[in-house]
Design a protein around this motif. Structure first.
Motif, short mmCIF file in Angstrom:
data_model
loop_
_atom_site.label_atom_id
_atom_site.label_comp_id
_atom_site.label_asym_id
_atom_site.label_seq_id
_atom_site.Cartn_x
_atom_site.Cartn_y
_atom_site.Cartn_z
N TRP B 6 0.84 -1.19 0.00
CA TRP B 6 0.00 0.00 0.00
C TRP B 6 0.88 1.24 0.00
O TRP B 6 1.92 1.26 0.65
CB TRP B 6 -0.87 0.02 1.25
CG TRP B 6 -1.90 -1.07 1.29
CD1 TRP B 6 -2.34 -1.81 0.25
CD2 TRP B 6 -2.59 -1.53 2.46
NE1 TRP B 6 -3.29 -2.71 0.70
CE2 TRP B 6 -3.46 -2.56 2.05
CE3 TRP B 6 -2.58 -1.17 3.80
CZ2 TRP B 6 -4.30 -3.22 2.93
CZ3 TRP B 6 -3.41 -1.83 4.68
CH2 TRP B 6 -4.27 -2.85 4.25
N PRO B 7 0.44 2.30 -0.71
CA PRO B 7 1.27 3.52 -0.71
C PRO B 7 1.30 4.20 0.67
O PRO B 7 0.46 3.92 1.54
CB PRO B 7 0.60 4.41 -1.75
CG PRO B 7 -0.73 3.83 -2.01
CD PRO B 7 -0.72 2.40 -1.60
N LEU B 8 2.27 5.09 0.81
CA LEU B 8 2.45 5.83 2.06
C LEU B 8 1.68 7.15 1.99
O LEU B 8 1.70 7.83 0.95
CB LEU B 8 3.95 6.09 2.25
CG LEU B 8 4.42 6.63 3.60
CD1 LEU B 8 4.18 5.63 4.72
CD2 LEU B 8 5.91 6.98 3.52
N ARG B 28 0.28 3.60 6.01
CA ARG B 28 0.07 2.90 4.74
C ARG B 28 -1.42 2.63 4.55
O ARG B 28 -2.11 2.24 5.49
CB ARG B 28 0.82 1.56 4.76
CG ARG B 28 2.33 1.71 4.82
CD ARG B 28 2.91 1.69 3.43
NE ARG B 28 4.32 2.06 3.41
CZ ARG B 28 4.99 2.23 2.28
NH1 ARG B 28 4.40 2.06 1.10
NH2 ARG B 28 6.26 2.57 2.32
N ALA B 29 -1.90 2.85 3.33
CA ALA B 29 -3.30 2.53 3.01
C ALA B 29 -3.42 2.33 1.51
O ALA B 29 -2.64 2.89 0.74
CB ALA B 29 -4.22 3.66 3.48
N ALA B 30 -4.43 1.53 1.11
CA ALA B 30 -4.59 1.21 -0.31
C ALA B 30 -5.03 2.42 -1.12
O ALA B 30 -4.64 2.57 -2.27
CB ALA B 30 -5.59 0.06 -0.48
N ASP B 31 -5.87 3.29 -0.55
CA ASP B 31 -6.29 4.51 -1.25
C ASP B 31 -6.63 5.59 -0.24
O ASP B 31 -6.52 5.39 0.98
CB ASP B 31 -7.44 4.23 -2.23
CG ASP B 31 -8.72 3.79 -1.53
OD1 ASP B 31 -8.76 3.81 -0.28
OD2 ASP B 31 -9.68 3.40 -2.24
N ALA B 32 -7.05 6.75 -0.76
CA ALA B 32 -7.25 7.92 0.11
C ALA B 32 -8.33 7.68 1.17
O ALA B 32 -8.16 8.05 2.33
CB ALA B 32 -7.60 9.13 -0.75
N VAL B 55 -2.56 12.98 2.40
CA VAL B 55 -1.87 13.37 1.17
C VAL B 55 -0.86 12.28 0.85
O VAL B 55 -0.07 11.91 1.72
CB VAL B 55 -1.12 14.71 1.34
CG1 VAL B 55 -0.39 15.09 0.07
CG2 VAL B 55 -2.07 15.81 1.78
N GLU B 56 -0.90 11.77 -0.36
CA GLU B 56 0.05 10.72 -0.67
C GLU B 56 1.48 11.29 -0.60
O GLU B 56 1.75 12.36 -1.16
CB GLU B 56 -0.24 10.10 -2.04
CG GLU B 56 0.30 8.68 -2.09
CD GLU B 56 -0.05 7.93 -3.36
OE1 GLU B 56 -1.12 8.18 -3.95
OE2 GLU B 56 0.77 7.08 -3.74
#
Lengths: 315, 95
Positions: B6-8, B28-32, B55-56
């Motif tokens: 998952w993005p930071l 970390r999470a898959a989306d906003a 905010v990514e």
């Protein structure tokens, strides 16, 4: 030429440390400083995560709803602390999943205290009181650690830990003034957790290979023995107040220094547990590894759902 | 099956109305949407916030610390931008 630049950078770095200017993720730092922090913060994160297991053991068997709600909240906090710390490790350029995999492969260490079993409800009291108490002694000075993200994470952690220690001590107080059997449970938990709690501060200063450099870098503010002494001085009167006996026949108060003097710690036991031969080492790591493996479908499902949601949004 | 991490996300919390959002950490999470849900659990377990921004991390463009001296030098050299630069005659109590 490059060597001269590095030594100049190192000199400036130490100058900042000496002036108590915090180091932030994108600032230049010596590689050893970075590696020391990655090791220390990831071990700390692993300790929070593995630390959920001994207490998780009692959530379904808490004696009443109040105790159960409190224990759930405490264990949830430990998960949160692990997450603050993993995100601090990431600011140093370490990869979170690789860090976690190092725990699962046995390469990375965590606090040896969590390799002891929790065999009675009183252990929830002893852990909150002693283990979280010792953790607070360690963590309060870390709020002033030279690395900004670690220090900020520690401020949050310390705010939350003080509830942990109080709830544990409350359990001990209640048991200690309960029936003789309950008081015996409390004493038994103290007997089993006292020495491992003292070992949480790490080897004696003379044996501690990382201390001197960490103090110079202001990652550590006190030595292991100083922190251990602070813990003993704070905790012995608390035990006396509730009528429990510290399991150390050599323990005595030195009127001159104003400090308690403890008996010798069994360091052979400490090193055995660190090396992986404690009562629960294998069980703890196996449980964590299984949790990751069994939870992989959640990671993948969330990715698939996020992808689907993204397509729907762009349509 | 994707084993992608998952993005930071960088998390900002408004602690109460009238204050600005402040950076509290990352996760970390898959989306906003998931980042906001996770931030609720990770960073606001004790009523620390009434609003969350996620905010990514890769979208944050930051100044370069090695250029901080030259970047901020123009403001360091203009002491006349501060009220303490000016002499106020005796007898004037508020200005």
């Amino acid at each position: 030429m490059k060597d001269i630049n590095i030594s100049e950078l190192e000199r400036k770095f130490q100058e900042k440390i000496d002036k108590d200017i915090k180091i932030e993720p994108k600032d230049w730092m010596p590689d050893d400083y970075r590696q020391t922090l990655i090791r220390q913060i990831s071990q700390h994160a692993h300790s929070e995560i593995v630390g959920m297991l001994p207490e998780g053991n009692w959530i379904t068997r808490a004696p009443n709803l109040r105790r159960k709600a409190v224990l759930l909240a405490k264990v949830q906090d430990e998960a949160g602390h692990g997450l603050y710390l993993y995100s601090s490790v990431e600011t140093l350029g370490a990869n979170r999943e690789e860090t976690i995999d190092d725990l699962h492969s046995g390469k990375a260490k965590y606090s040896s205290i969590f390799n002891y079993p929790t065999v009675s409800w009183a252990d929830m009291g002893a852990i909150g009181w002693l283990v979280d108490g010792a953790a607070i002694m360690n963590q309060v000075p870390l709020c002033r650690c030279s690395y900004g993200p670690y220090a900020r994470a520690m401020v949050r952690v310390c705010k939350e830990e003080s509830f942990h220690q109080r709830q544990g001590f409350e359990i001990m107080v209640q048991l200690a003034k309960g029936t003789p059997v309950q008081k015996e449970m409390a004493q038994d938990a103290l007997n089993r957790f006292w020495w491992p709690s003292l070992m949480m501060f790490g080897p004696n200063d003379a044996e501690s290979k990382h201390t001197a450099q960490s103090v110079k870098w202001k990652i550590k503010r006190h030595t292991n023995d100083e922190l251990r002494q602070m813990f003993v001085d704070a905790t012995v009167p608390q035990a006396e107040l509730i009528g429990l006996t510290i399991p150390d026949k050599d323990l005595k108060f030195n009127e001159e220094t104003g400090h308690y003097e403890s008996g010798a710690i069994n360091w052979d036991e400490f090193w055995e547990v660190v090396k992986g031969n404690g009562p629960c080492n294998k069980d703890r790591v196996d449980t964590r590894r299984k949790a990751k493996e069994d939870g992989m479908w959640v990671v993948e499902a969330a990715n698939a759902y996020a992808a689907k949601r993204a397509i729907r949004k762009s349509a | 099956m994707s084993k992608k991490e998952w993005p930071l996300w960088e998390i900002f919390i408004r602690s109460k109305a009238g204050l600005s959002h402040k950076h509290v950490g990352s996760l970390r999470a898959a989306d906003a949407e998931m980042a906001v849900e996770n931030a609720r659990d990770v960073y606001t377990r004790r009523s620390e916030g009434i609003s969350i921004w996620a905010v990514e991390s890769k979208d944050v463009y930051a100044s370069d610390p090695t250029e901080a001296d030259s970047l901020f030098e123009p403001s360091d050299s203009k002491v006349y931008r501060h009220p303490t630069f000016y002499d106020v005659p005796d007898g004037i109590s508020h200005m």
